[in-house]
Design a protein around this motif. Structure first.
Motif, PDB file in Angstrom:
ATOM      1  N   PRO A  67       0.811  -1.224   0.000  1.00  0.00           N
ATOM      2  CA  PRO A  67       0.000   0.000   0.000  1.00  0.00           C
ATOM      3  C   PRO A  67       0.842   1.271   0.000  1.00  0.00           C
ATOM      4  O   PRO A  67       1.980   1.277   0.460  1.00  0.00           O
ATOM      5  CB  PRO A  67      -0.822  -0.107   1.283  1.00  0.00           C
ATOM      6  N   ILE A  68       0.249   2.324  -0.515  1.00  0.00           N
ATOM      7  CA  ILE A  68       0.831   3.664  -0.509  1.00  0.00           C
ATOM      8  C   ILE A  68      -0.030   4.506   0.429  1.00  0.00           C
ATOM      9  O   ILE A  68      -1.258   4.458   0.360  1.00  0.00           O
ATOM     10  CB  ILE A  68       0.826   4.276  -1.921  1.00  0.00           C
ATOM     11  N   VAL A  69       0.624   5.294   1.290  1.00  0.00           N
ATOM     12  CA  VAL A  69      -0.106   6.184   2.195  1.00  0.00           C
ATOM     13  C   VAL A  69       0.317   7.616   1.873  1.00  0.00           C
ATOM     14  O   VAL A  69       1.510   7.930   1.875  1.00  0.00           O
ATOM     15  CB  VAL A  69       0.197   5.861   3.674  1.00  0.00           C
TER      16      VAL A  69
ATOM     17  N   VAL B 230      -0.786  17.408   1.416  1.00  0.00           N
ATOM     18  CA  VAL B 230       0.416  17.018   0.667  1.00  0.00           C
ATOM     19  C   VAL B 230       0.309  17.583  -0.740  1.00  0.00           C
ATOM     20  O   VAL B 230      -0.772  17.614  -1.330  1.00  0.00           O
ATOM     21  CB  VAL B 230       0.545  15.475   0.612  1.00  0.00           C
ATOM     22  N   TRP B 231       1.439  18.018  -1.284  1.00  0.00           N
ATOM     23  CA  TRP B 231       1.505  18.477  -2.672  1.00  0.00           C
ATOM     24  C   TRP B 231       2.520  17.604  -3.395  1.00  0.00           C
ATOM     25  O   TRP B 231       3.687  17.569  -3.031  1.00  0.00           O
ATOM     26  CB  TRP B 231       1.894  19.941  -2.743  1.00  0.00           C
TER      27      TRP B 231
ATOM     28  N   ARG C 174       5.311   6.043   1.851  1.00  0.00           N
ATOM     29  CA  ARG C 174       4.493   6.771   2.829  1.00  0.00           C
ATOM     30  C   ARG C 174       4.928   8.230   2.804  1.00  0.00           C
ATOM     31  O   ARG C 174       6.089   8.531   3.104  1.00  0.00           O
ATOM     32  CB  ARG C 174       4.661   6.177   4.214  1.00  0.00           C
ATOM     33  N   ILE C 175       3.996   9.104   2.457  1.00  0.00           N
ATOM     34  CA  ILE C 175       4.248  10.547   2.429  1.00  0.00           C
ATOM     35  C   ILE C 175       3.432  11.152   3.574  1.00  0.00           C
ATOM     36  O   ILE C 175       2.208  11.107   3.558  1.00  0.00           O
ATOM     37  CB  ILE C 175       3.851  11.162   1.069  1.00  0.00           C
ATOM     38  N   GLU C 176       4.127  11.680   4.569  1.00  0.00           N
ATOM     39  CA  GLU C 176       3.463  12.181   5.777  1.00  0.00           C
ATOM     40  C   GLU C 176       2.785  13.532   5.537  1.00  0.00           C
ATOM     41  O   GLU C 176       3.075  14.218   4.547  1.00  0.00           O
ATOM     42  CB  GLU C 176       4.484  12.302   6.912  1.00  0.00           C
ATOM     43  N   ASP C 177       1.921  13.912   6.474  1.00  0.00           N
ATOM     44  CA  ASP C 177       1.147  15.156   6.390  1.00  0.00           C
ATOM     45  C   ASP C 177       2.031  16.367   6.100  1.00  0.00           C
ATOM     46  O   ASP C 177       3.110  16.509   6.675  1.00  0.00           O
ATOM     47  CB  ASP C 177       0.405  15.417   7.698  1.00  0.00           C
ATOM     48  N   GLY C 178       1.559  17.237   5.219  1.00  0.00           N
ATOM     49  CA  GLY C 178       2.206  18.515   4.961  1.00  0.00           C
ATOM     50  C   GLY C 178       3.441  18.460   4.078  1.00  0.00           C
ATOM     51  O   GLY C 178       4.088  19.470   3.854  1.00  0.00           O
ATOM     52  N   ALA C 179       3.773  17.287   3.556  1.00  0.00           N
ATOM     53  CA  ALA C 179       4.981  17.156   2.733  1.00  0.00           C
ATOM     54  C   ALA C 179       4.763  17.745   1.340  1.00  0.00           C
ATOM     55  O   ALA C 179       3.642  17.774   0.827  1.00  0.00           O
ATOM     56  CB  ALA C 179       5.390  15.695   2.620  1.00  0.00           C
TER      57      ALA C 179
ATOM     58  N   ALA D 198       6.946  14.369   7.577  1.00  0.00           N
ATOM     59  CA  ALA D 198       5.916  15.407   7.644  1.00  0.00           C
ATOM     60  C   ALA D 198       6.543  16.787   7.460  1.00  0.00           C
ATOM     61  O   ALA D 198       7.651  17.048   7.955  1.00  0.00           O
ATOM     62  CB  ALA D 198       5.185  15.335   8.981  1.00  0.00           C
ATOM     63  N   ASN D 199       5.836  17.648   6.743  1.00  0.00           N
ATOM     64  CA  ASN D 199       6.229  19.049   6.526  1.00  0.00           C
ATOM     65  C   ASN D 199       7.587  19.220   5.858  1.00  0.00           C
ATOM     66  O   ASN D 199       8.199  20.274   5.954  1.00  0.00           O
ATOM     67  CB  ASN D 199       6.178  19.836   7.836  1.00  0.00           C
TER      68      ASN D 199
END
Length: 86
Positions: free
Chosen positions: A30-32, A37-38, A50-55, A69-70
């Motif tokens: 899976p991909i998260v 995210v942009w 996995r791409i964390e919040d705000g990345a 993240a970020n």
């Protein structure tokens, strides 16, 4: 946000020697992708990433793994450049 021409795929095809490629099983992970995210144009996100919040993922980047993240991450393969300023 996901810009134009991005490719997000959670599967790889088998490549074992001695068996026809068309007869091999796929591998799936899976991909998260978090919130806010942009993923910029022409980027690729591969299985198990996995791409964390705000990345932010820079244009034409290749994500295979974890993005903090970020963070602002760019390149092939993607690497951390800096964190978003507040």
């Amino acid at each position: 946000m996901i810009a134009a021409q991005c490719y997000i795929i959670d599967t790889d095809h088998g490549t074992e020697a001695g068996t026809l490629i068309r007869n091999q099983n796929n591998t799936v992970a899976p991909i998260v992708i978090g919130e806010d995210v942009w993923i910029a144009a022409n980027s690729t996100v591969l299985k198990g990433s996995r791409i964390e919040d705000g990345a932010v993922i820079g244009a034409k980047s290749l994500v295979k793994g974890h993005v903090d993240a970020n963070s602002i991450s760019v390149g092939i393969p993607v690497r951390h450049l800096k964190f978003r300023s507040e």
